[in-house]
Design a protein around this motif. Structure first.
Motif, short mmCIF file in Angstrom:
data_model
loop_
_atom_site.label_atom_id
_atom_site.label_comp_id
_atom_site.label_asym_id
_atom_site.label_seq_id
_atom_site.Cartn_x
_atom_site.Cartn_y
_atom_site.Cartn_z
N LEU A 167 0.84 -1.21 0.00
CA LEU A 167 0.00 0.00 0.00
C LEU A 167 0.87 1.26 0.00
O LEU A 167 0.66 2.18 -0.79
CB LEU A 167 -0.88 -0.07 1.25
CG LEU A 167 -2.15 0.74 1.39
CD1 LEU A 167 -3.06 0.59 0.20
CD2 LEU A 167 -2.87 0.30 2.67
N ASN A 169 4.22 1.54 -0.69
CA ASN A 169 5.04 1.63 -1.90
C ASN A 169 4.17 2.01 -3.09
O ASN A 169 4.58 2.79 -3.96
CB ASN A 169 5.74 0.29 -2.18
CG ASN A 169 6.85 -0.02 -1.18
OD1 ASN A 169 7.07 0.74 -0.24
ND2 ASN A 169 7.54 -1.12 -1.38
N GLY A 170 2.97 1.41 -3.14
CA GLY A 170 2.08 1.62 -4.28
C GLY A 170 1.74 3.08 -4.51
O GLY A 170 1.66 3.53 -5.66
N VAL A 171 1.54 3.83 -3.44
CA VAL A 171 1.14 5.23 -3.63
C VAL A 171 2.27 6.05 -4.24
O VAL A 171 2.03 6.99 -5.01
CB VAL A 171 0.59 5.85 -2.32
CG1 VAL A 171 1.70 6.25 -1.36
CG2 VAL A 171 -0.30 7.04 -2.63
N TYR A 173 4.67 4.68 -6.34
CA TYR A 173 4.70 4.24 -7.74
C TYR A 173 3.60 4.94 -8.54
O TYR A 173 3.82 5.35 -9.68
CB TYR A 173 4.53 2.72 -7.84
CG TYR A 173 5.81 1.94 -7.69
CD1 TYR A 173 6.59 1.65 -8.79
CD2 TYR A 173 6.23 1.49 -6.45
CE1 TYR A 173 7.77 0.92 -8.66
CE2 TYR A 173 7.40 0.76 -6.30
CZ TYR A 173 8.17 0.48 -7.42
OH TYR A 173 9.33 -0.23 -7.28
N TYR A 174 2.42 5.05 -7.94
CA TYR A 174 1.28 5.64 -8.65
C TYR A 174 1.60 7.07 -9.12
O TYR A 174 1.18 7.48 -10.20
CB TYR A 174 0.06 5.65 -7.72
CG TYR A 174 -1.24 6.02 -8.39
CD1 TYR A 174 -2.00 5.06 -9.06
CD2 TYR A 174 -1.74 7.32 -8.35
CE1 TYR A 174 -3.20 5.39 -9.67
CE2 TYR A 174 -2.94 7.66 -8.95
CZ TYR A 174 -3.67 6.69 -9.61
OH TYR A 174 -4.86 7.02 -10.22
N GLN A 175 2.33 7.82 -8.30
CA GLN A 175 2.66 9.20 -8.67
C GLN A 175 3.45 9.25 -9.98
O GLN A 175 3.20 10.07 -10.85
CB GLN A 175 3.47 9.90 -7.57
CG GLN A 175 2.84 9.86 -6.18
CD GLN A 175 1.41 10.34 -6.15
OE1 GLN A 175 1.08 11.41 -6.67
NE2 GLN A 175 0.52 9.56 -5.53
N ALA A 195 -1.40 10.37 2.35
CA ALA A 195 -1.70 8.94 2.18
C ALA A 195 -1.04 8.12 3.29
O ALA A 195 -1.65 7.22 3.86
CB ALA A 195 -1.22 8.46 0.80
N LEU B 167 -3.97 6.00 -3.05
CA LEU B 167 -3.54 4.89 -2.20
C LEU B 167 -4.21 3.59 -2.63
O LEU B 167 -3.55 2.55 -2.80
CB LEU B 167 -3.92 5.25 -0.76
CG LEU B 167 -3.28 4.58 0.43
CD1 LEU B 167 -1.77 4.56 0.36
CD2 LEU B 167 -3.73 5.32 1.70
N GLY B 170 -3.19 2.67 -6.15
CA GLY B 170 -1.77 2.34 -6.16
C GLY B 170 -1.49 0.89 -5.78
O GLY B 170 -0.61 0.26 -6.36
N VAL B 171 -2.24 0.38 -4.83
CA VAL B 171 -1.96 -1.00 -4.39
C VAL B 171 -2.31 -2.00 -5.48
O VAL B 171 -1.66 -3.04 -5.61
CB VAL B 171 -2.65 -1.31 -3.04
CG1 VAL B 171 -4.13 -1.62 -3.20
CG2 VAL B 171 -1.96 -2.48 -2.35
N TYR B 174 0.50 -1.72 -8.09
CA TYR B 174 1.72 -2.33 -7.56
C TYR B 174 1.76 -3.83 -7.83
O TYR B 174 2.81 -4.39 -8.11
CB TYR B 174 1.81 -2.04 -6.05
CG TYR B 174 3.12 -2.43 -5.41
CD1 TYR B 174 4.21 -1.56 -5.44
CD2 TYR B 174 3.29 -3.65 -4.76
CE1 TYR B 174 5.41 -1.90 -4.85
CE2 TYR B 174 4.49 -3.99 -4.17
CZ TYR B 174 5.55 -3.11 -4.21
OH TYR B 174 6.75 -3.45 -3.62
#
Lengths: 208, 208
Positions: A167, A169-171, A173-175, A195, B167, B170-171, B174
């Protein structure tokens, strides 16, 4: 993968004059591979041999496959970030994630990050090799930090640590991947901080 | 972008015999563009003209640029998911995200998703166009759902809705981009469900 292979035992008497040291070969091979990546050129064994001057045998002594070599090259400059030693758990976690990108950016450019993602999306074997050898290793200090928080009763006893790290890390990467933003930009950093705050509220143990 | 341009007013008397209808042209141009993408071929105006039979002028009447056309083609099959109407807020949000991937997979393959990401990572203008015209539009129903939750006092009054959606989305990204997993796999879905649960705890209003 930047450490010399543990099977190579070196001593001064081992070295013949004029023969490049093992670390030199390793560095040259990684640099030649990365030069191909940065140029957007296909990474083939022939091109790596030509660019590095190392022999095929020398390359295969160090990496079991071209995929493993490419994964190692893509990770160059992405050091494992140290968890800040000072502060409470929340400060240490936030410091790691919010100050980390600036430190990573010193040795690892946004362009190289985007290139790494393109290559791993195009090649599932490379994606798997990169995950196993590099991403998973970088997650370890965060895993330990969260495990300490659970043991100390600060984080929920039933916290799913793998999901939590995905969760967070994902936010980030999303950026880069979806928004096309640089995490160093103040507005992007602020959104990531909000976040993280949300995740923190979800992971903290209920007040007794 | 699949809707006919609002500036094109059509009536039966408008149509000359033998002239393809506007929707046909639009569909053919999008299909020709997507065929290039799926084949891993560069998308150029010349190739789109050759593949679709539409003229350059007809294409530029519908899309302001090749980038806008490519963004529209990459979004084909990615419908805007409907938020489930039944259940409480938590059930509706979880239903949208956990059942959504299976519905998307019916019309949008994993291979195409990975290809879209490769192309947008390689081309910042395309990434921006795709975000503006497509991703942002898909976030709207979720934004409205969360706004309703805040208005009803079920979610925290100070909830950062943009950060929350980053968030959650993003998950899922990921899983595909970093782990190389398919969100439809049970273990991956379970990890995403655990992550969603964590976010939910963070976003819910404190019990009074």
């Amino acid at each position: 993968m930047t450490e010399p292979s543990p099977t190579l035992v070196r001593s001064p008497v081992d070295r013949r004059p004029g023969r490049p040291r093992d670390e030199d070969i390793e560095e040259r091979v990684l640099a030649a591979t990365l030069a191909l990546v940065d140029a957007g050129a296909p990474v083939t064994l022939g091109r790596v041999v030509a660019g590095s001057g190392a022999s095929r045998a020398a390359i295969y002594r160090r990496w079991p496959s071209l995929t493993a070599l490419l994964a190692a090259a893509l990770d160059q400059g992405r050091e494992v970030l140290r968890v800040p030693g000072d502060g409470d758990l929340r400060e240490r976690l936030f410091g790691l994630y919010l100050d980390g990108p600036a430190r990573v950016a010193e040795s690892y450019t946004d362009a190289r990050f985007r290139r790494r993602l393109q290559l791993t999306l195009a090649d599932r074997a490379l994606q798997r090799a990169y995950w196993d050898a590099h991403v998973n290793r970088r997650r370890l200090p965060v895993t330990e930090l969260l495990q300490q928080g659970v043991a100390a009763g600060e984080l929920r006893a039933d916290l799913d640590i793998e999901a939590t790290i995905d969760l967070i890390n994902g936010v980030f990467y999303y950026q880069v991947i979806v928004r096309g933003e640089n995490p160093l930009e103040p507005a992007t950093r602020a959104r990531c901080a909000a976040a993280l705050d949300l995740v923190w509220r979800g992971m903290a143990a209920e007040p007794r």
